[in-house]
Design a protein around this motif. Structure first.
Motif, short mmCIF file in Angstrom:
data_model
loop_
_atom_site.label_atom_id
_atom_site.label_comp_id
_atom_site.label_asym_id
_atom_site.label_seq_id
_atom_site.Cartn_x
_atom_site.Cartn_y
_atom_site.Cartn_z
N VAL A 77 -48.44 3.65 -39.31
CA VAL A 77 -47.12 3.50 -38.80
C VAL A 77 -46.83 1.64 -39.00
O VAL A 77 -47.78 1.09 -38.55
N ARG A 78 -45.70 1.39 -39.22
CA ARG A 78 -45.45 0.12 -39.46
C ARG A 78 -45.45 -0.62 -38.13
O ARG A 78 -44.97 -0.15 -37.08
N SER A 79 -46.26 -1.83 -38.22
CA SER A 79 -46.31 -2.55 -36.91
C SER A 79 -45.04 -3.32 -36.67
O SER A 79 -44.19 -3.60 -37.27
N ASP A 80 -44.99 -3.82 -35.32
CA ASP A 80 -43.97 -4.52 -34.81
C ASP A 80 -44.04 -5.84 -35.10
O ASP A 80 -44.81 -6.49 -35.06
N ASN A 81 -43.01 -6.52 -35.21
CA ASN A 81 -42.67 -7.96 -35.32
C ASN A 81 -42.94 -8.78 -33.79
O ASN A 81 -42.86 -8.11 -33.00
N GLN A 82 -43.69 -9.71 -34.12
CA GLN A 82 -43.82 -10.55 -32.80
C GLN A 82 -42.55 -10.89 -32.27
O GLN A 82 -41.78 -11.60 -32.84
N LYS A 106 -37.40 -3.99 -26.05
CA LYS A 106 -37.54 -2.45 -26.60
C LYS A 106 -37.64 -2.51 -27.98
O LYS A 106 -36.72 -3.32 -28.51
N PHE A 107 -38.70 -1.99 -28.57
CA PHE A 107 -38.89 -1.98 -29.97
C PHE A 107 -38.27 -0.69 -30.58
O PHE A 107 -38.22 0.29 -29.85
N ASN A 108 -37.89 -0.68 -32.06
CA ASN A 108 -37.65 0.50 -32.47
C ASN A 108 -38.64 1.53 -32.72
O ASN A 108 -39.91 0.96 -32.83
N GLU A 109 -38.49 2.88 -32.73
CA GLU A 109 -39.40 3.96 -33.00
C GLU A 109 -39.70 4.02 -34.33
O GLU A 109 -38.72 4.25 -35.16
N VAL A 164 -28.03 8.52 -26.57
CA VAL A 164 -27.55 7.87 -25.48
C VAL A 164 -28.57 7.20 -24.59
O VAL A 164 -28.27 7.26 -23.54
N ASP A 165 -29.66 6.86 -25.10
CA ASP A 165 -30.67 5.96 -24.61
C ASP A 165 -30.99 6.94 -23.09
O ASP A 165 -31.45 6.15 -22.08
N LEU A 166 -31.21 8.11 -23.28
CA LEU A 166 -31.81 9.12 -22.30
C LEU A 166 -33.32 8.70 -21.83
O LEU A 166 -33.82 8.83 -20.59
N PHE A 167 -34.09 8.22 -23.03
CA PHE A 167 -35.53 8.06 -22.71
C PHE A 167 -35.85 6.94 -23.64
O PHE A 167 -35.27 6.98 -24.80
N TYR A 168 -36.89 6.31 -23.54
CA TYR A 168 -37.57 5.09 -24.25
C TYR A 168 -38.70 5.74 -25.00
O TYR A 168 -39.89 6.12 -24.48
#
Length: 347
Positions: free
Chosen positions: A287-292, A302-305, A320-324
């Motif tokens: 999976v693509r890693s997150d940017n610093q 909060k990072f994208n899934e 609707v942002d029910l869970f992260y």
């Protein structure tokens, strides 16, 4: 007041009629003998189908009908197990761009693609593309999430280059599609062709670049009857191992350590509307890693899934942002920093 309302109604009717006139229609023909998928269009079954042609230019000049000398012809057959597509792209052989790339990449190549909307909702679609070099590309489309090339299906294709240009044959099994359980089907459909060397692209049913979306601008596929969706069950197992060698050269300390992991993803189609996704120890190593991110605020970043297991099909819903979902399967990165530092204070 009445005259203004009447004019408005007439205007709406004119718009509806103009849109309806722009919808092309083609027929799929049932075959008792499946054509051989070899890229050579010499099977007698193809003579039963009527070709869809007169593709309309998308770029660089939208709306212009492509010339017959560089035209495109597509035919569709079907049986109880799959849809079959043949495509003839007229072109000078020296003008065909071919670059062999990995799957889900088209590179600098000519390609032909077909997009199905089996529910004819003009919102969701599935695209299957093959390049002149034989590379496959497939994607899932929606009006809210334009293109998701992480979606993959199992299908067959072959291409051939000849003196008239190049040809392609595709076999798309029903297990790669999802459609309603009924006797007579009408699907949304469009075909698109790219000629890379002149930056040219055309579509069978004209896609107006001034109109938002393209699934809503598809044509219609008729003639498919009495087909059944097969059992949709797939297993995606994986194994991974790690070996680490470091010469400690100390008693009771091994120089070599290792680990072995395994897991599996399972998909089961409950019915035409629901699919059950299950996972056991999923592998997210690719999976693509997150940017610093430098966070100088008191709030959590909060990072994208990016994990496909949690993103597939979410374009159909408003979460609707029910869970992260990024909290699933992991601990907060700062847990070790505060662990054991909390003490009870007496008042």
């Amino acid at each position: 007041m009445k005259s203004g309302l009447l004019l408005a109604c007439l205007f709406c009717v004119c718009i509806i009629n103009s849109v309806a006139q722009n919808i092309k229609k083609m027929n799929a023909v049932r075959t008792e003998s499946a054509p051989k998928i070899d890229g050579i269009l010499d099977d007698s079954e193809w003579a039963k189908a009527v070709a869809a042609d007169e593709f309309v230019e998308l770029r660089p000049t939208p709306g212009r009908v492509e010339s017959r000398e560089r035209g495109t012809e597509v035919k569709i057959l079907y049986d109880n197990s799959a849809i079959y597509i043949s495509a003839r792209m007229f072109e000078h052989p020296d003008s065909i761009a071919r670059e062999l790339v990995t799957r889900d990449q088209v590179g600098n190549s000519d390609f032909i693609g077909i997009i199905f909307d089996p529910y004819l909702d003009r919102i969701n679609g599935l695209g299957f593309y093959v390049t002149a070099a034989g590379s496959q590309y497939d994607a899932k489309y929606s009006q809210t999430q334009n293109e998701d090339d992480n979606w993959n299906a199992v299908w067959d294709s072959e291409v051939k280059i000849d003196k008239l240009g190049w040809t392609a044959e595709l076999k798309i099994p029903y297990s790669a599609l999802r459609f309603a359980n009924k006797d007579i089907h009408t699907w949304g459909i469009n075909m698109t062709r790219r000629r890379q060397k002149i930056n040219y692209q055309s579509c069978w049913n004209f896609v107006d670049p001034k109109v938002s979306g393209f699934i809503n601008q598809e044509g219609e596929l008729h003639g498919i009857t009495n087909i059944k969706s097969p059992v949709r069950l797939s297993f995606s197992p994986y194994v991974s191992s790690l070996v680490n060698n470091y010469p400690h050269n100390f008693p009771d300390i091994s120089n070599t350590t290792g680990s072995f992991n395994g897991g599996m993803d399972v998909k089961y189609g409950i019915n035409q509307s629901f699919t059950l996704d299950m996972t056991l120890v999923p592998d997210f190593g690719q999976v693509r890693s997150d940017n610093q991110v430098l966070n100088l605020t008191p709030f959590e970043v909060k990072f994208n899934e990016n994990r496909q297991f949690f993103t597939e099909g979410t374009e159909l819903f408003n979460k609707v942002d029910l869970f992260y979902s990024r909290r699933i399967g992991s601990f907060p990165s700062y847990k070790s920093d505060v662990s054991g530092q909390l003490k009870l204070q007496r008042v």
